[in-house]
Design an enzyme around this catalytic site. Structure first.
Site, PDB file in Angstrom:
ATOM      1  N   ARG A  91       0.859  -1.183   0.000  1.00  0.00           N
ATOM      2  CA  ARG A  91       0.000   0.000   0.000  1.00  0.00           C
ATOM      3  C   ARG A  91       0.891   1.226   0.000  1.00  0.00           C
ATOM      4  NH1 ARG A  91      -3.875   2.349   4.773  1.00  0.00           N
ATOM      5  NH2 ARG A  91      -1.978   3.534   5.180  1.00  0.00           N
ATOM      6  N   TYR A 123      -2.764  11.679   5.749  1.00  0.00           N
ATOM      7  CA  TYR A 123      -3.091  10.382   6.329  1.00  0.00           C
ATOM      8  C   TYR A 123      -2.087   9.312   5.880  1.00  0.00           C
ATOM      9  CZ  TYR A 123      -4.983   5.777   6.805  1.00  0.00           C
ATOM     10  OH  TYR A 123      -5.103   4.443   7.091  1.00  0.00           O
ATOM     11  N   ASP A 166      -5.180   3.959  -0.099  1.00  0.00           N
ATOM     12  CA  ASP A 166      -6.280   4.239   0.827  1.00  0.00           C
ATOM     13  C   ASP A 166      -6.626   5.721   0.791  1.00  0.00           C
ATOM     14  OD1 ASP A 166      -8.080   4.381   2.899  1.00  0.00           O
ATOM     15  OD2 ASP A 166      -6.683   3.746   4.462  1.00  0.00           O
ATOM     16  N   HIS A 219      -9.201   6.843   2.663  1.00  0.00           N
ATOM     17  CA  HIS A 219      -9.630   7.049   4.044  1.00  0.00           C
ATOM     18  C   HIS A 219     -10.905   7.875   4.164  1.00  0.00           C
ATOM     19  CE1 HIS A 219      -8.574   7.058   8.470  1.00  0.00           C
ATOM     20  NE2 HIS A 219      -8.267   5.842   8.060  1.00  0.00           N
ATOM     21  N   GLU A 236      -9.030   1.903  -1.809  1.00  0.00           N
ATOM     22  CA  GLU A 236      -9.680   1.599  -0.536  1.00  0.00           C
ATOM     23  C   GLU A 236     -10.404   2.796   0.068  1.00  0.00           C
ATOM     24  OE1 GLU A 236      -7.933   0.737   3.968  1.00  0.00           O
ATOM     25  OE2 GLU A 236      -6.806   0.049   2.216  1.00  0.00           O
ATOM     26  N   GLU A 277     -13.533  -1.290   6.736  1.00  0.00           N
ATOM     27  CA  GLU A 277     -12.795  -1.433   7.984  1.00  0.00           C
ATOM     28  C   GLU A 277     -13.554  -0.850   9.173  1.00  0.00           C
ATOM     29  OE1 GLU A 277      -9.556   2.096   8.426  1.00  0.00           O
ATOM     30  OE2 GLU A 277      -9.202   0.734   6.775  1.00  0.00           O
ATOM     31  N   ARG A 317     -13.500  -5.304   3.870  1.00  0.00           N
ATOM     32  CA  ARG A 317     -12.331  -5.094   4.721  1.00  0.00           C
ATOM     33  C   ARG A 317     -12.614  -5.168   6.219  1.00  0.00           C
ATOM     34  NH1 ARG A 317      -9.166  -1.414   5.243  1.00  0.00           N
ATOM     35  NH2 ARG A 317      -7.507  -2.933   5.438  1.00  0.00           N
ATOM     36  N   GLU A 374      -4.140  -7.301   5.246  1.00  0.00           N
ATOM     37  CA  GLU A 374      -3.309  -6.181   5.670  1.00  0.00           C
ATOM     38  C   GLU A 374      -2.398  -6.638   6.803  1.00  0.00           C
ATOM     39  OE1 GLU A 374      -3.881  -1.498   6.987  1.00  0.00           O
ATOM     40  OE2 GLU A 374      -5.529  -2.913   7.285  1.00  0.00           O
ATOM     41  N   TRP A 392     -11.773  12.094   9.115  1.00  0.00           N
ATOM     42  CA  TRP A 392     -10.375  11.748   9.275  1.00  0.00           C
ATOM     43  C   TRP A 392     -10.134  10.372   8.629  1.00  0.00           C
ATOM     44  CZ3 TRP A 392      -7.690   7.687  11.622  1.00  0.00           C
ATOM     45  CH2 TRP A 392      -6.283   7.808  11.520  1.00  0.00           C
TER      46      TRP A 392
END
Length: 402
Positions: free
Chosen positions: A146, A158, A210, A212, A236, A262, A283, A339, A402
């Site tokens: 990643r 991030y 990602d 995020h 992602e 996630e 995820r 991951e 975030w």
């Protein structure tokens, strides 16, 4: 055999973890992870409310106990509830494996593959720095990486480690730190990273990225389309997925594979994404997805809709969750990737484990149960330290994801 005792521990061997230990009247014990980054004490309190309902139960009745704490609570779902249930579930599977003297993956159907392919996290202050860090992972044998980069004009981004590039822990002591964000700067910069990575390392390495949860669906569609020439393994968490229907717009505009989940807690967070085939990878982590019992059901539903797994595995889940994820991933047919962020030496000493890394794969080992333990005495040396995840603001001061 009956459950005789259950204890909750909160320790901080470089970061906070919530650990549950369930012991039977025959002396067999199992361990489970209930870590919820930044809200550890909330899960501890929830678990301590559940413990009286565990005492005297048959630890072999894993499905019934799972349903008891999910359906029986009336107030269902949510990260605190599901992390607590997951810890109980992991500990019970650990006990069952030890009693039957076999690794948990044998109780889940046996191995579907030799090992579990993992990806690491490479990051840098800019594109050139990130490209160098990606190379370090490739040298270590990783087949998938990643890649995250700092963005010019933003003081922080991030996924960027301040010091140790192999270890990313965004939670900080004291009140939450504030990050800053500009979607425009990000969208203009990130495609250049993957262009450079393909020029440098060719087509064989799997690259992931990602976002995020920081884009709108149409912004995510633009990014996915611009990244298509660099054939990412996945893109992602592009948008907050509470509105599952938002992925319809992304899907209509890009063939870049999409991963999300996630922050999901139950199968109900996925049903539109699955049934309309809007994502390619789910995820959810074992700890935040209600444990192995619930994750098996999610994987079975995902398989019907050509969705593979890619369980969340950051350093803010303990080696217990990582071990559980490996037993899960090696046993199901529709595994995608795992991951893998390496824990620190202190963490590994508190949670000694049987799993190992070799040439891009993790192997769960052949110890009975989950193959991971918890050193209570050593954990006492590392008491809980309050820490919070950051919050994020746009450049004009607007509070953002975030």
């Amino acid at each position: 055999m009956k459950i005789q005792e259950a204890k909750v521990f909160v320790s901080c061997p470089d970061r906070n973890f919530v650990t549950l230990k369930i012991t039977t009247d025959e002396g067999v014990y199992g361990v489970g992870d209930a870590t919820l980054n930044g809200r550890e004490l909330a899960v501890k309190a929830y678990l301590e409310d559940l413990i009286p309902c565990l005492i005297g139960r048959d630890p072999a009745q894993i499905e019934d106990i799972w349903q008891y704490f999910y359906r029986g609570a009336y107030w269902r779902r949510g990260p605190v509830t599901m992390a607590a249930i997951a810890a109980i579930d992991m500990a019970l599977w650990d006990i069952k494996g030890k009693v039957l003297n076999t690794p948990v993956y044998n109780l889940l159907g046996g191995k579907s593959r030799k090992g579990v392919m993992v990806y690491g996290h490479a990051n840098g202050k800019d594109i050139n720095d990130t490209v160098k860090e990606v190379g370090k992972y490739i040298e270590k044998g990783y087949l998938a990486v990643r890649a995250q980069t700092g963005v010019p004009g933003l003081k922080d981004s991030y996924g960027i480690s301040a010091k140790d590039k192999m270890y990313y822990e965004p939670a900080t002591k004291g009140l939450p730190q504030e990050s800053e964000w500009s979607t425009e700067k990000y969208l203009n910069y990130v495609p250049k990273l993957f262009k450079k990575l393909r020029e440098e390392y060719g087509d064989e390495v799997h690259f992931l990225h990602d976002s995020h949860h920081r884009l709108t669906p149409i912004e995510a569609a633009r990014l996915g389309k611009e990244l298509e020439p660099y054939h990412l393994f996945w893109l992602e968490d592009t948008v907050p997925a509470e509105l599952q229907e938002g992925f319809r717009i992304i899907r209509q505009h890009t063939t870049t594979p999409l991963a999300v989940g996630e922050v999901f807690n139950t199968i109900w967070d996925t049903h539109i994404l699955f049934t309309e085939q809007l994502i390619d990878y789910i995820r959810m982590s074992v700890v935040h997805g209600g444990g192995l019992t619930h994750m098996k059901k999610i994987a079975a539903m995902a398989e019907v809709y050509h969705v593979k797994t890619g369980c969340h595995g950051p350093t803010d889940v303990s080696p217990i969750t990582m071990a559980a994820a490996l037993h899960f991933g090696i046993s199901i047919n529709n595994f995608g990737i795992q991951e893998y962020m390496r824990h620190t030496d202190k963490t590994n000493e508190v949670f000694p484990h049987a799993y190992t890394f070799d040439k891009g794969y993790l192997y769960p080992g052949d110890k009975p149960g989950l193959g991971v333990d918890f050193d209570e005495k050593l954990a006492e040396k590392y008491p809980y330290e309050r820490a919070y995840l950051p919050v994020n603001r746009k450049l004009d001061g607007t509070l953002f994801n975030w």
